[in-house]
Write an enzyme that holds these catalytic residues in place. Structure first.
Site, mmCIF file in Angstrom:
data_model
loop_
_atom_site.group_PDB
_atom_site.id
_atom_site.type_symbol
_atom_site.label_atom_id
_atom_site.label_comp_id
_atom_site.label_asym_id
_atom_site.label_seq_id
_atom_site.Cartn_x
_atom_site.Cartn_y
_atom_site.Cartn_z
ATOM 1 N NE ARG A 60 -11.926 -33.151 -183.850
ATOM 2 C CZ ARG A 60 -13.117 -33.591 -183.447
ATOM 3 N NH1 ARG A 60 -13.241 -34.240 -182.294
ATOM 4 N NH2 ARG A 60 -14.184 -33.366 -184.187
ATOM 5 C CB CYS A 82 -17.216 -31.719 -177.822
ATOM 6 S SG CYS A 82 -18.742 -32.693 -177.807
#
Length: 280
Positions: free
Chosen positions: A180, A236
């Site tokens: 990611r 995040c």
């Protein structure tokens, strides 16, 4: 008081008057699942903290998928759960501590110093053979007075200012899985990649396969390259799993680590913000 407690310790102290246990289970993409699991069974006496209803504010154009909660609103929820400023709050989930760590950091933000994560979470509790229940506790309300620690958070403007500072700026830590971070396999947000200059420290590397926090020696090795004389900003996807890294950094004695609350999902909500892909 240690910020990490074992299931044996909690079993011994479960009925202490000054302890409230909070179940933080939540499943991304299935927002009712965590509460349903709590209602099916949980640690006796545990209250429930919902990631989206209790530990986040309502979604807006900016602020990310899990906007940071309002301090007064959260303090009111703490009071209704029977938690005051002196209560020891023990937090658990079944996602290797990620949701519990979010609750921990929100508690820290409102000035609560007496909180701990249950090492190994709910699975460790059950595997140890300790009692569970479906009974929902009725707790006497308390008064919680927040003492907001604004310096524990960063916003998009802080990140923008930091990008031009180079070696004099903060160290940006991206806590998501590597694929990611690189943008190779974004599974949640509409745009993949990372904030320019961020380094990748996947939060899942802080726990073992059963969700127990790794040894202090292993964690010190994990973060050995992080400077203690520069600000550290951790993010995040939406400000949840970053809190697991922040929890460890606090345990390792870092005094300069902050959360970018909106994280990547907030960053990409501004089309003008630069996005990077690849290993750096």
């Amino acid at each position: 008081m240690d910020t990490l407690v074992s299931v044996s310790w909690l079993a011994e102290h479960l009925h202490d008057k000054n302890i409230v246990v909070a179940d933080c289970r939540f499943v991304l993409g299935n927002p009712d699942k965590g509460r349903e699991e709590y209602e099916a069974d949980h640690i006796p006496g545990a209250v429930y903290f919902d990631l989206e209803k209790d530990l986040s504010a309502p979604k807006a154009e900016h602020g990310g998928r899990h906007p940071w909660p309002d301090a007064d609103t959260f303090a009111d929820k703490l009071g209704r759960a029977g938690i005051d400023n002196d209560t020891l709050v023990v937090l658990y989930d079944d996602q290797k501590g990620a949701m519990a760590a979010r609750a921990y950091w929100v508690l820290r933000y409102v000035g609560h110093r007496n909180a701990a994560l249950l090492d190994g979470g709910y699975e460790a509790w059950k595997e140890a053979g300790h009692s569970i229940t479906k009974e929902i506790p009725e707790r006497l309300p308390a008064t919680y007075i927040p003492h907001v620690q604004k310096d524990w958070l960063c916003g998009v403007e802080d990140i923008r200012r930091n990008l031009g500072l180079g070696e004099d700026g903060a160290v940006l830590i991206d806590s998501r899985a590597c694929n990611r971070y690189t943008g190779e396999a974004e599974t949640i947000d509409p745009i993949g990649g990372h904030i320019p200059g961020a380094v990748n420290y996947d939060w899942q590397a802080i726990v073992d396969e059963k969700g127990f926090l790794k040894s202090e020696t292993a964690l010190r090795q994990r973060f050995a390259e992080l400077p203690r004389d520069r600000e550290i900003i951790v993010y995040c996807g939406s400000g949840v799993t970053a809190c697991a890294n922040l929890f460890v950094l606090e345990r390792l004695g870092y005094k300069n680590a902050k959360l970018y609350a909106g994280s990547w999902s907030d960053w990409i909500s501004y089309p003008e913000n630069e996005k990077a892909k690849g290993a750096r």
